[in-house]
Design an enzyme around this catalytic site. Structure first.
Site, PDB file in Angstrom:
ATOM      1  N   CYS A  27     -24.982 -14.723  -9.979  1.00 45.13           N
ATOM      2  CA  CYS A  27     -25.210 -14.858 -11.403  1.00 45.13           C
ATOM      3  C   CYS A  27     -26.322 -13.938 -11.862  1.00 45.13           C
ATOM      4  CB  CYS A  27     -25.612 -16.300 -11.695  1.00 45.13           C
ATOM      5  SG  CYS A  27     -24.609 -17.477 -10.800  1.00 45.13           S
ATOM      6  N   ARG A  52     -23.134  -9.648 -14.759  1.00 41.65           N
ATOM      7  CA  ARG A  52     -23.195 -10.290 -13.439  1.00 41.65           C
ATOM      8  C   ARG A  52     -22.388 -11.590 -13.386  1.00 41.65           C
ATOM      9  NH1 ARG A  52     -27.655  -8.149 -10.340  1.00 41.65           N
ATOM     10  NH2 ARG A  52     -27.260  -9.831  -8.882  1.00 41.65           N
ATOM     11  N   TRP A 100     -21.392 -16.906 -12.745  1.00 43.78           N
ATOM     12  CA  TRP A 100     -20.044 -16.608 -12.271  1.00 43.78           C
ATOM     13  C   TRP A 100     -19.713 -17.654 -11.224  1.00 43.78           C
ATOM     14  CZ3 TRP A 100     -17.573 -15.426  -7.645  1.00 43.78           C
ATOM     15  CH2 TRP A 100     -16.312 -14.835  -7.737  1.00 43.78           C
ATOM     16  N   ASN A 126     -29.238 -18.775  -8.130  1.00 43.34           N
ATOM     17  CA  ASN A 126     -28.132 -17.935  -7.703  1.00 43.34           C
ATOM     18  C   ASN A 126     -27.997 -18.120  -6.200  1.00 43.34           C
ATOM     19  OD1 ASN A 126     -26.246 -15.924  -7.305  1.00 43.34           O
ATOM     20  ND2 ASN A 126     -27.711 -14.249  -7.501  1.00 43.34           N
ATOM     21  N   GLY A 127     -26.791 -18.377  -5.703  1.00 41.89           N
ATOM     22  CA  GLY A 127     -26.599 -18.555  -4.261  1.00 41.89           C
ATOM     23  C   GLY A 127     -26.050 -19.930  -3.963  1.00 41.89           C
ATOM     24  N   GLU A 516      -7.533   3.458  -5.855  1.00 41.33           N
ATOM     25  CA  GLU A 516      -8.539   3.211  -6.894  1.00 41.33           C
ATOM     26  C   GLU A 516      -7.875   3.099  -8.273  1.00 41.33           C
ATOM     27  OE1 GLU A 516     -11.399   2.278  -7.317  1.00 41.33           O
ATOM     28  OE2 GLU A 516     -12.258   3.158  -9.120  1.00 41.33           O
ATOM     29  N   LYS A 520      -8.209  -0.196 -10.601  1.00 38.24           N
ATOM     30  CA  LYS A 520      -8.731  -0.151 -11.974  1.00 38.24           C
ATOM     31  C   LYS A 520      -7.761  -0.871 -12.910  1.00 38.24           C
ATOM     32  CE  LYS A 520     -12.454   0.945 -11.765  1.00 38.24           C
ATOM     33  NZ  LYS A 520     -12.653   0.837 -10.421  1.00 38.24           N
ATOM     34  N   GLU A 523      -7.751  -4.772 -12.291  1.00 36.98           N
ATOM     35  CA  GLU A 523      -8.916  -5.534 -12.743  1.00 36.98           C
ATOM     36  C   GLU A 523      -9.106  -5.461 -14.255  1.00 36.98           C
ATOM     37  OE1 GLU A 523     -12.674  -4.389 -10.969  1.00 36.98           O
ATOM     38  OE2 GLU A 523     -12.173  -2.274 -11.033  1.00 36.98           O
ATOM     39  N   HIS A 539       9.154   3.513   3.571  1.00 38.66           N
ATOM     40  CA  HIS A 539       9.129   2.440   4.572  1.00 38.66           C
ATOM     41  C   HIS A 539       9.111   1.057   3.930  1.00 38.66           C
ATOM     42  CE1 HIS A 539       8.698   5.409   7.716  1.00 38.66           C
ATOM     43  NE2 HIS A 539       7.710   5.963   7.031  1.00 38.66           N
ATOM     44  N   LYS A 642     -20.029  -8.291 -11.642  1.00 30.88           N
ATOM     45  CA  LYS A 642     -20.429  -6.961 -11.189  1.00 30.88           C
ATOM     46  C   LYS A 642     -20.961  -6.970  -9.768  1.00 30.88           C
ATOM     47  CE  LYS A 642     -21.227  -2.576 -11.958  1.00 30.88           C
ATOM     48  NZ  LYS A 642     -20.036  -1.718 -11.945  1.00 30.88           N
TER      49      LYS A 642
HETATM   50  O1  M6R Z   1     -21.734  -3.110  -5.618  1.00 23.71           O
HETATM   51  P1  M6R Z   1     -20.667  -2.690  -4.654  1.00 23.71           P
HETATM   52  O2  M6R Z   1     -20.371  -1.241  -4.706  1.00 23.71           O
HETATM   53  O3  M6R Z   1     -20.984  -3.122  -3.245  1.00 23.71           O
HETATM   54  O4  M6R Z   1     -19.384  -3.481  -5.102  1.00 23.71           O
HETATM   55  C1  M6R Z   1     -18.188  -3.393  -4.382  1.00 23.71           C
HETATM   56  C2  M6R Z   1     -17.029  -3.949  -5.175  1.00 23.71           C
HETATM   57  O5  M6R Z   1     -17.265  -5.288  -5.505  1.00 23.71           O
HETATM   58  C3  M6R Z   1     -16.772  -3.148  -6.449  1.00 23.71           C
HETATM   59  O6  M6R Z   1     -16.561  -1.802  -6.185  1.00 23.71           O
HETATM   60  C4  M6R Z   1     -15.558  -3.726  -7.200  1.00 23.71           C
HETATM   61  O7  M6R Z   1     -14.399  -3.488  -6.469  1.00 23.71           O
HETATM   62  C5  M6R Z   1     -15.465  -3.141  -8.608  1.00 23.71           C
HETATM   63  N1  M6R Z   1     -15.113  -4.182  -9.528  1.00 23.71           N
HETATM   64  C6  M6R Z   1     -14.461  -2.066  -8.744  1.00 23.71           C
HETATM   65  O8  M6R Z   1     -14.342  -1.585 -10.038  1.00 23.71           O
END
Ligand code: M6R
Length: 647
Positions: A27, A52, A100, A126-127, A516, A520, A523, A539, A642
């Site tokens: 969070c 976050r 979160w 947080n945690g 990637e 994108k 998400e 395949h 994030k």
């Molecule tokens: O902060 P990090 O680079 O370790 O995060 C890794 C992933 O959680 C992050 O890249 C996630 O996949 C993003 N939402 C991608 O856009």
């Protein structure tokens, strides 16, 4: 023999069903003491930390010897509305939380802050408190009634009790009360705690979860990251593992260990621009961050080439001999960062001839990887706090591997626990979907590969310099891509906004870019999107193609390696023959591909290994535009956060 990974207390508790009602979270946390209106400062901090987590939010302040709080499920806007209808009284001390959730309902009742039964203590967290069940049972046996389903609440009650047991004339009574409680807690936690009787003191504590302090002029801040207070001060203090931080209006900041030992705080200056945490005229942070990529690529290279053709690492606790002794490389990362790692593998193996494997951090330590002193583990993370990557890093460390961090967040845990660090200079990335940090990670990986090649004598200094010169031309190339994105936006809005699925194909470094592109889209636009190695299509995945299925193909240069281009052109023909609508990302001047593409997106010609820096960009724009066309929240997609600080 490496012992199999033992279950953590959390796993044991989960297996016993003790966590059924636990709320695990990662969070945003804010704390403030100073002359400004605390409620306003906290809300501004939460606004900057909302990326976050945005399942619920809350704020608490102390005024006239009483705690006052407001909390609301949903986005911060709900809490703002609540505060407008029921404003908080004036106060110089406050805390806030944006959450979160991974377990349990994100409702008002479970939103933070949580208060003790007396109403004296408020806590944001947080945690996870892994031993909360036992602590809760003990509290209940003493007659304390719980008012939420959270593990956090036990901390509020325990601190309240502990405070009563610390002598009233203790000079740092609240800090001492918190210190005693921290020693009872197991698990990962960042805590910010206040007491109604202590209007000048706010306490932070951390174990395995991020927390930084900010030092202003007669005012002090706490935040999950510096974005919480970047608008107020540039001076920050790193807080280490198992440390407590007391913010006091007169005494300033005092840091101690959980044992009570004094800690000399490590101050640093935040070099992120405050404007980075603002949209700057763009509709979305993501659009702004996409537009910043040419500068980010340039910044990540700037000043990093040494006279000998090596790379200046930011913090190096590894010698050249250490780099020469390496016999194997593992790259560990998650999500988009793992795709940067996949691209790095091609560059590392090609330029250095060292075997390199890329592994999802969440899988790494559970399969008993073969590591020793001659293994280099590269941990890539934008946030520097991703728990999967951190735990994989710690496993590698326990096996005596050397750790090199590639990270965007100065002072975060991953760089601090690495033997050497190369910071990506992407600046603060607010949009949950990573864009500019991805490009910066790719560049950082190239630099590491070149450093290894140079130190190990695989490449001469002038060869390294020649490749660095090619990398130096990439900001212009990325700029040119950005200048030609209008047709991509139109395509997204007119033809793709309503599709149900989309496939992405690529080979060589185009393969991670395909992954990637699909991530994108998943998400941001909540579409079924899959990336495949184009050669794998036949395949199985080709069965997904039917009339009108949009297939995005990352086409390599016709001047590139061996016959990759012609192979990809064949793959395009294969999907087209089955009715696919083909959207091809192709190099300027590549006319061989034109007859097979329903849409061509042109990118500048550049060396094969550097091509991901240009081919990634249209896919970012495509996903962003499709999500916007569907009316979705581009910066804060559903169910995501994030910084993923839980495993
Ligand atoms: O902060 P990090 O680079 O370790 O995060 C890794 C992933 O959680 C992050 O890249 C996630 O996949 C993003 N939402 C991608 O856009």
């Amino acid at each position: 023999m490496i012992p199999p990974a033992c279950p953590t207390p959390l796993q044991v508790a989960a297996a016993r069903g003790q966590l059924a009602s636990t709320l695990v979270r990662m969070c945003g946390i804010v704390g403030y003491v100073g002359p400004q209106q605390a409620g306003d400062v906290v809300m501004e901090g939460l606004r900057r930390l909302e990326y976050r987590g945005y399942d619920s939010a809350g704020v608490a302040i102390v005024a006239d010897g009483e705690l006052h709080q407001r909390k609301k499920a949903g986005k911060l806007a709900n809490l703002s509305a609540e505060l407008s209808s029921a404003p908080l009284p004036a106060s110089t001390i406050g805390m806030g939380h944006t959450r979160w959730a991974t377990h349990g309902k994100p409702n008002d009742r479970n939103a933070h802050p949580h208060t003790s039964h007396t109403g004296h203590v408020a806590v944001v967290h947080n945690g996870i408190i892994e031993n909360f069940a036992g602590l809760r049972d003990e509290l209940e046996s003493r007659g304390v009634e719980m008012s939420s389903d959270t593990d956090t609440e036990v901390v509020a009650h325990l601190v309240d009790e502990s405070y009563e047991r610390v002598p009233a004339d203790h000079p740092t009574r609240l800090r001492e009360a918190v210190r005693r409680v921290c020693n009872l807690l197991e698990g990962a936690f960042t805590l910010v705690i206040t007491h109604a009787a202590e209007p000048d003191t706010i306490i932070g504590a951390r174990r395995n979860s991020p927390l930084v302090a900010g030092v202003g002029d007669g005012e002090y801040f706490l935040g999950s990251d510096v974005a919480a207070f970047i608008a107020q001060t540039r001076e920050a203090i790193e807080l280490g593992q198992d440390q407590i931080c007391e913010l006091h209006r007169e005494r300033g900041i005092t840091v101690t260990t959980f044992d009570g030992g004094a800690v000399e705080p490590v101050h640093y200056t935040i070099d992120w621009d405050d404007a980075a945490a603002e949209k700057g005229g763009y509709d979305w942070f993501m659009l702004k961050e996409i537009a910043e990529q040419p500068a980010v690529v340039a910044d990540t290279i700037r000043g990093r080439l040494t006279d000998t053709g090596g790379i200046a690492l930011d913090e190096v606790r590894l010698s050249d001999q250490d780099f020469r002794d390496i016999t194997k490389i593992f790259i560990i990362a998650c999500g988009t960062s793992s795709y940067a790692g996949m691209i790095a593998k091609y560059a590392i193996e090609h330029w250095t001839r060292i075997p390199c494997e890329v592994e999802l951090a969440s899988e790494f330590r559970y399969r008993d990887p073969v590591l020793d002193r001659s293994t280099l583990v590269i941990a890539i993370s934008q946030s520097g706090e991703t728990m999967d990557t951190l735990m994989a890093l710690r496993h590698a460390k326990s096996q005596h591997a050397k750790i090199l961090g590639i990270c965007n967040t100065v002072g975060s845990t991953i760089p601090r626990e690495s033997d050497a660090v190369l910071y990506t200079r992407a600046g603060v990335e607010i949009a949950v979907a990573s864009t500019k940090a991805f490009l910066a990670q790719i560049v950082a990986c190239y630099l590491i590969a070149l450093h290894l090649a140079s130190v190990r004598g695989v490449k001469w200094g002038d060869e390294v310099a020649a490749i660095v010169d090619q990398i130096r031309s990439m900001p212009d190339a990325v700029e040119r891509v950005l200048d030609t994105m209008e047709p991509v936006r139109t395509l997204a809005r007119t033809e793709l906004a309503d599709v149900q699925q989309m496939l992405f194909l690529g080979r060589h470094v185009g393969y991670p870019i395909a992954l990637e592109g699909a991530l994108k889209l998943k998400e941001l636009a909540y579409l079924h999107a899959e990336g495949f190695a184009a050669g794998e299509l036949k395949h199985g995945p080709i069965a997904l193609v039917s009339e009108g299925t949009p297939v995005v193909v990352v086409c390599p240069s016709p001047l590139g390696r061996d016959s990759l281009h012609s192979k990809v052109v064949s793959n395009i023909q294969e999907v087209r023959a089955r009715g696919a609508r083909t959207i091809v990302i192709a190099e300027e001047g590549d006319e061989l591909v034109t007859p097979y593409a329903d849409h061509v997106i042109r990118v500048p010609r550049c060396p094969v290994l550097l091509a991901p820096l240009v081919t990634a960009v249209p896919l970012q724009v495509l996903a962003c535009e499709i999500a916007a066309a569907k009316g979705l929240d581009v910066d804060q997609p559903r169910n995501l956060a994030k910084s993923v600080t839980v495993e």
